[in-house]
Scaffold this active site. Structure first.
Site, PDB file in Angstrom:
ATOM      1  N   TYR A 142     167.215  70.275  92.851  1.00 42.96           N
ATOM      2  CA  TYR A 142     167.430  70.300  91.404  1.00 42.96           C
ATOM      3  C   TYR A 142     166.109  69.961  90.723  1.00 42.96           C
ATOM      4  O   TYR A 142     165.437  69.010  91.106  1.00 42.96           O
ATOM      5  CB  TYR A 142     168.494  69.263  91.025  1.00 42.96           C
ATOM      6  CG  TYR A 142     168.760  69.162  89.528  1.00 42.96           C
ATOM      7  CD1 TYR A 142     169.346  70.209  88.827  1.00 42.96           C
ATOM      8  CD2 TYR A 142     168.427  67.997  88.819  1.00 42.96           C
ATOM      9  CE1 TYR A 142     169.597  70.104  87.455  1.00 42.96           C
ATOM     10  CE2 TYR A 142     168.679  67.890  87.458  1.00 42.96           C
ATOM     11  CZ  TYR A 142     169.263  68.950  86.783  1.00 42.96           C
ATOM     12  OH  TYR A 142     169.517  68.848  85.431  1.00 42.96           O
ATOM     13  N   ASP A 237     158.181  68.333  93.216  1.00 42.35           N
ATOM     14  CA  ASP A 237     159.025  67.685  92.221  1.00 42.35           C
ATOM     15  C   ASP A 237     159.366  66.297  92.750  1.00 42.35           C
ATOM     16  O   ASP A 237     160.269  66.135  93.573  1.00 42.35           O
ATOM     17  CB  ASP A 237     160.289  68.498  91.951  1.00 42.35           C
ATOM     18  CG  ASP A 237     161.161  67.836  90.878  1.00 42.35           C
ATOM     19  OD1 ASP A 237     160.889  66.672  90.524  1.00 42.35           O
ATOM     20  OD2 ASP A 237     162.116  68.479  90.412  1.00 42.35           O
ATOM     21  N   LYS A 270     161.978  59.529  86.021  1.00 39.42           N
ATOM     22  CA  LYS A 270     162.766  58.392  86.506  1.00 39.42           C
ATOM     23  C   LYS A 270     161.948  57.089  86.593  1.00 39.42           C
ATOM     24  O   LYS A 270     161.745  56.466  85.563  1.00 39.42           O
ATOM     25  CB  LYS A 270     163.470  58.789  87.797  1.00 39.42           C
ATOM     26  CG  LYS A 270     164.434  59.970  87.489  1.00 39.42           C
ATOM     27  CD  LYS A 270     165.465  60.291  88.523  1.00 39.42           C
ATOM     28  CE  LYS A 270     166.499  61.251  87.954  1.00 39.42           C
ATOM     29  NZ  LYS A 270     166.509  62.598  88.487  1.00 39.42           N
TER      30      LYS A 270
HETATM   31  C1  LIG Z   1     166.542  63.946  87.725  1.00 37.72           C
HETATM   32  C2  LIG Z   1     165.716  65.055  88.234  1.00 37.72           C
HETATM   33  C3  LIG Z   1     165.155  66.037  87.395  1.00 37.72           C
HETATM   34  C4  LIG Z   1     165.503  66.128  85.943  1.00 37.72           C
HETATM   35  O1  LIG Z   1     165.087  65.029  85.221  1.00 37.72           O
HETATM   36  P1  LIG Z   1     165.802  64.712  83.794  1.00 37.72           P
HETATM   37  O2  LIG Z   1     165.012  63.562  83.279  1.00 37.72           O
HETATM   38  O3  LIG Z   1     167.229  64.416  84.097  1.00 37.72           O
HETATM   39  O4  LIG Z   1     165.641  65.945  82.979  1.00 37.72           O
HETATM   40  C5  LIG Z   1     164.280  66.944  87.933  1.00 37.72           C
HETATM   41  N1  LIG Z   1     163.986  66.925  89.252  1.00 37.72           N
HETATM   42  C6  LIG Z   1     164.496  66.033  90.092  1.00 37.72           C
HETATM   43  C7  LIG Z   1     164.109  66.035  91.522  1.00 37.72           C
HETATM   44  C8  LIG Z   1     165.401  65.073  89.622  1.00 37.72           C
HETATM   45  O5  LIG Z   1     165.953  64.209  90.483  1.00 37.72           O
END
Ligand SMILES: *Cc1c(COP(=O)(O)O)cnc(C)c1O
Length: 428
Positions: A142, A237, A270
């Protein structure tokens, strides 16, 4: 009716589905979502005053636990000086310098407000830099909810994806190729067929959005080689894994296994906001120089680098750099996973688990799955029963079997022991 149920009913009248992010609705596990009234340290309390040991930590940011005194102080101080200026501040520079110090692959970083925004911007930058349109992602990873990323695999390997959300035009995902995680053959075939058209490969190096699945070192090594050979950018990511699995993120772990390994671009979120809306994307200066105002790739944000959010992130990053922080977090996380596996063995329930730093996952299975199909092959029935049995015992796990879990520095050995004994009861 319980207070949580009444709040949920009321919420559904004014907010679609009663929530501002879908997983909070408990749809996967059933039952009534808990409305959280407050949190402190490793605990959250719901609107009924029930206490839970929190293993979500706002889906990763709360690595120090809730309301860490140094973070609170930094946020309170910053708030007194103003919430938002729409002009540069010294604190943004400090946070950028702090991130770059901890992530050697990056020479410059741009701050944004969410992981979605950061991932979307990194892709635009990769496309701007390479002058190419196609991107590769992996099933089960994601990267936020940008249109081009809401996509599932097409019918054949080289066929481009189908939207997974209504409202995404097929033309928008026609450049996105979705492959199987940890499948070396598929990436080789994809690069052999369209390598010269690929702008970037985006990957969660330790995937936390299909429970917890590591990209194997040989897979990552081959991915790096293919990207370099074909002039595509490798985009890590690390919104979830960054400053969470290790101080230098997952990329520091691959660098230990693959000599000279670095991704081209990195995406963070995060933990770098410590619970405030803050995210970032980073990379070599020659790529980052393409961003406006220097270059032709447009990207902007009214609240980007927000002074209160940067204070929160900066204070959080300071604390996690203290000697022994990650060793002790990792050790507690491991003892949780070992405890869960042990409790399952005693109860005769097949369960395996894995963890890195303060991030963990467990599966009701005999072996750790390597990709999304394998994660989803185990029905959610066992997990859902376990989730509710734990919730009743005051342990708050992620309300879906395809999510990772998080331990914070505020979790004590006693919290872990209490969780394991709740699991022993739940599993029997
Ligand atoms: C949480 C998450 C996102 C999205 O971040 P948001 O702040 O919720 O938009 C993107 N990539 C990864 C791997 C994530 O865990």
């Amino acid at each position: 009716m319980s207070i949580n149920a009444a709040l949920f009913e009321r919420a559904q009248r004014s907010i679609p589905g009663g929530v501002n992010s879908p997983v909070r609705a408990f749809k996967a596990v059933g039952g009534t979502p808990r409305f959280i009234a407050k949190a402190h340290g490793a605990y959250m309390w719901d609107a009924e005053g029930q206490r839970y040991i929190d293993y979500i930590g706002s889906w990763g940011p709360m690595i120090l636990g809730h309301g860490h005194p140094e973070v609170l102080e930094a946020v309170q101080k910053a708030a007194l000086d103003g919430f938002s200026f729409g002009a540069p501040t010294e604190r943004e520079v400090e946070l950028a310098e702090e991130i770059l110090k901890l992530v050697p692959s990056a020479e410059q970083v741009r701050l944004v407000s969410s992981g979605t925004e950061a991932a979307m911007s990194a892709i635009r930058l990769a496309r701007g830099f390479t002058g190419r349109s196609k991107l590769i992602k992996f099933e089960g990873c994601y990267h936020g909810h940008a249109d081009a990323l809401l996509v599932k695999a097409g019918s054949g390997l080289a066929t481009f994806g189908h939207p997974t959300s209504a409202g995404v035009p097929p033309e928008v995902v026609q450049h996105t190729l979705v492959l199987e995680y940890n499948n070396v053959e598929q990436i080789e075939q994809a690069f052999a067929e369209v390598g010269g058209e690929i702008a970037c490969v985006m990957i969660e190096p330790i995937a936390g959005n299909m429970n917890f699945v590591r990209a194997s070192a040989p897979f990552m090594k081959r991915l790096r080689e293919l990207c370099t050979q074909h002039g595509a950018l490798l985009v890590f990511d690390e919104v979830m894994s960054g400053f969470r699995v290790a101080l230098g993120g997952a990329q520091s772990l691959y660098a230990q296994q693959i000599p000279g390994f670095v991704p081209d671009l990195s995406v963070f979120g995060k933990v770098i906001g410590g619970g405030m809306p803050l995210a970032a994307f980073a990379g070599p200066a020659k790529v980052m120089a393409l961003l406006a105002p220097l270059g032709p790739v447009y990207q902007a944000g009214t609240l980007s680098g927000n002074p209160v959010a940067t204070a929160c992130g900066l204070a959080t990053l300071k604390v996690i750099q203290r000697p022994g922080f990650f060793e002790s977090l990792a050790q507690r996380t491991q003892s949780l996973v070992q405890g869960l596996v042990g409790a399952a063995q005693q109860a005769g329930v097949p369960l395996v688990g894995d963890s890195q730093g303060g991030m963990f996952g467990f599966f009701f299975a005999d072996s750790l799955p390597q990709h999304y199909q394998a994660v989803m092959a185990h029905g959610s029935d066992k997990f859902n029963r376990f989730f509710h049995a734990m919730l009743e015992r005051g342990v708050y796990l992620a309300p879906a079997m395809y999510e990772a879990g998080f331990v914070s520095a505020a979790h004590t050995d006693q919290d872990i022991a209490d969780t394991v004994s709740a699991a022993a009861q739940a599993l029997s």
